[in-house]
Design a protein around this motif. Sequence first.
Motif, short mmCIF file in Angstrom:
data_model
loop_
_atom_site.label_atom_id
_atom_site.label_comp_id
_atom_site.label_asym_id
_atom_site.label_seq_id
_atom_site.Cartn_x
_atom_site.Cartn_y
_atom_site.Cartn_z
N HIS A 91 0.89 -1.25 -0.01
CA HIS A 91 0.19 0.03 -0.11
C HIS A 91 0.74 1.06 0.08
N GLY A 92 2.30 1.22 0.22
CA GLY A 92 3.17 2.21 -0.18
C GLY A 92 3.85 3.02 1.36
N LYS A 93 4.08 1.96 2.53
CA LYS A 93 4.55 2.35 3.48
C LYS A 93 6.04 2.78 3.26
N THR A 94 6.91 1.91 2.70
CA THR A 94 8.36 2.25 2.19
C THR A 94 8.42 3.37 1.40
N THR A 95 7.51 3.54 0.46
CA THR A 95 7.38 4.63 -0.64
C THR A 95 7.30 5.84 0.18
N LEU A 96 6.16 5.93 1.00
CA LEU A 96 5.84 6.86 1.89
C LEU A 96 6.94 7.48 2.70
N MET A 189 -3.05 8.44 -4.69
CA MET A 189 -4.33 9.22 -5.15
C MET A 189 -4.03 9.64 -6.50
N ASP A 190 -2.74 9.49 -6.91
CA ASP A 190 -2.59 9.78 -8.44
C ASP A 190 -2.86 8.83 -9.47
N LYS A 191 -3.65 7.44 -8.67
CA LYS A 191 -3.81 6.33 -9.81
C LYS A 191 -5.39 6.57 -10.14
N SER A 223 -0.02 11.16 -2.38
CA SER A 223 0.46 10.41 -3.24
C SER A 223 1.99 10.19 -2.79
N ALA A 224 2.44 9.23 -2.29
CA ALA A 224 3.83 8.77 -1.85
C ALA A 224 4.86 8.86 -3.19
N LYS A 225 4.14 8.84 -4.25
CA LYS A 225 4.98 8.86 -5.41
C LYS A 225 5.20 10.18 -6.09
P1 GTP Z 1 5.65 -3.94 1.82
O1 GTP Z 1 6.63 -3.35 2.51
O2 GTP Z 1 5.67 -5.09 1.00
O3 GTP Z 1 4.42 -4.28 2.94
O4 GTP Z 1 4.91 -2.65 0.89
P2 GTP Z 1 4.79 -1.32 1.07
O5 GTP Z 1 3.59 -0.86 1.91
O6 GTP Z 1 6.09 -0.64 1.81
O7 GTP Z 1 4.64 -0.45 -0.26
P3 GTP Z 1 5.83 0.01 -1.23
O8 GTP Z 1 6.07 1.33 -0.92
O9 GTP Z 1 6.79 -0.99 -1.49
O10 GTP Z 1 5.02 0.21 -2.62
C1 GTP Z 1 4.38 -1.02 -3.48
C2 GTP Z 1 4.07 -0.34 -4.73
O11 GTP Z 1 3.12 0.66 -4.70
C3 GTP Z 1 5.63 0.15 -5.43
O12 GTP Z 1 5.52 -0.39 -6.77
C4 GTP Z 1 5.41 1.45 -5.43
O13 GTP Z 1 6.09 2.11 -6.41
C5 GTP Z 1 3.90 1.82 -5.36
N1 GTP Z 1 3.23 3.06 -4.95
C6 GTP Z 1 3.39 3.35 -3.77
N2 GTP Z 1 3.04 4.75 -3.36
C7 GTP Z 1 2.37 4.78 -4.59
C8 GTP Z 1 1.76 6.05 -4.97
O14 GTP Z 1 1.25 7.00 -4.18
N3 GTP Z 1 1.40 6.26 -6.33
C9 GTP Z 1 1.45 5.08 -7.24
N4 GTP Z 1 1.03 5.25 -8.41
N5 GTP Z 1 2.17 3.86 -6.82
C10 GTP Z 1 2.70 3.88 -5.56
#
Ligand code: GTP
Length: 370
Positions: A91-96, A189-191, A223-225
């Motif tokens: 769901h994007g924890k690491t990206t955030l 939210m960018d999706k 959007s973490a992205k």
């Molecule tokens: P785990 O550590 O495996 O539980 O995942 P996580 O919650 O840390 O998710 P992670 O940050 O690895 O993101 C998972 C995927 O979602 C990656 O391919 C990211 O690039 C994508 N992603 C994360 N945030 C966003 C966002 O805001 N927008 C979009 N389009 N993709 C995102």
Amino acid sequence: SESLTVGELAKKIYREPSEIIKKLFLLGVMATINQVLDKDAIELIASEYGVEVEEEIKIDTTDLEVYFTEDSEESLIERPSVVTIMGHVDHGKTTLLDSIRNTKVTEGEAGGITQHIGAYQVVENGKKITFLDTPGHAAFTTMRARGAKITDITILVVAADDGVMPQTVEAINHAKAAEVPIIVAVNKMDKEAANADRVMQELTEHGLVSEAWGGETIFVPLSAKTGEGIDTLLEMILLVGEVEEYKANPNRKAVGTVIEAQLDKGRGSVATLLVQNGTLKIGDPIVVGHTFGRVRAMVNDKGRRVKEAGPSTPVEITGLNDVPQAGDRFVVFEDEKTARQVGEARAQTALVAHRGEKSIVSLETLFDQL
Ligand code: GTP
Ligand code: MG
């Protein structure tokens, strides 16, 4: 014994005599370090520190939890909020976390190496926020099971294109059990398929009602992205911090919790600690879980050497005789002798517990080990 001097009592409960004198003063008693206290006075003071007095002062000094005492209101000042990010897989924890770190930490810190130490601080509107990079729910559960409350605020990440999932619910339950406020980050939210309303709707069923819908939970679409909405999230964290008024006393010996630890070929035992109260200093005699030593070197989250670390600060330290575990408590002592005594007693207990486990090795587990 029926009586003790202020100095003797202080020693028995591992406190500074001046602290006891101050406590007595607040109770209307002027005392010096040599003042003899009767049983009632001893009991009164001891109870202030959660110590039970029986025939004699008995305190399990090997239980590090006894050193996590509360400080008087006037000694407390504001400290940064400690934030953990949780949510369902992908769901994007690491990206955030990365996004917050990249936009905030590297900003204005050219040349500063962002070292990964499992925790970091950012500055928003002149105020610090500490983020813990929790490896996952398992570690969080272990820490909580050990009673090590370390986080003030939980950011619940929910992907707007996926909605509430099993681990989202698990995270809510963890946060609720730990009585930690939750801020919902509606991510991705960018999706194209993003639907924040659906996330709000689904979370309502789990008791998290958005402020927009008359509830009390803060929802931040982001959007973490792209980085959109991250500033708002940080502002909301500061807002919760202001309401909850997280405080600590920087003028005492440090206590806190291990975030992570490992053995480094060159540096020996390396532990990342979160200082929860007090100030940790170079040279401090310290007990960390079942290990002990003196703080030899301290490095902050920017990879810089520091001489001290105040409340809510994560630092990496060396100088321990062994490697502690994530979730272990640490306590700084007055002198090295006491730290050694407590540390050795704790190591001994761990050894006995370990042997206890070993003695119930069955044939099956024996085969597993081969
Ligand atoms: P785990 O550590 O495996 O539980 O995942 P996580 O919650 O840390 O998710 P992670 O940050 O690895 O993101 C998972 C995927 O979602 C990656 O391919 C990211 O690039 C994508 N992603 C994360 N945030 C966003 C966002 O805001 N927008 C979009 N389009 N993709 C995102
Ligand atoms: Mg991740």
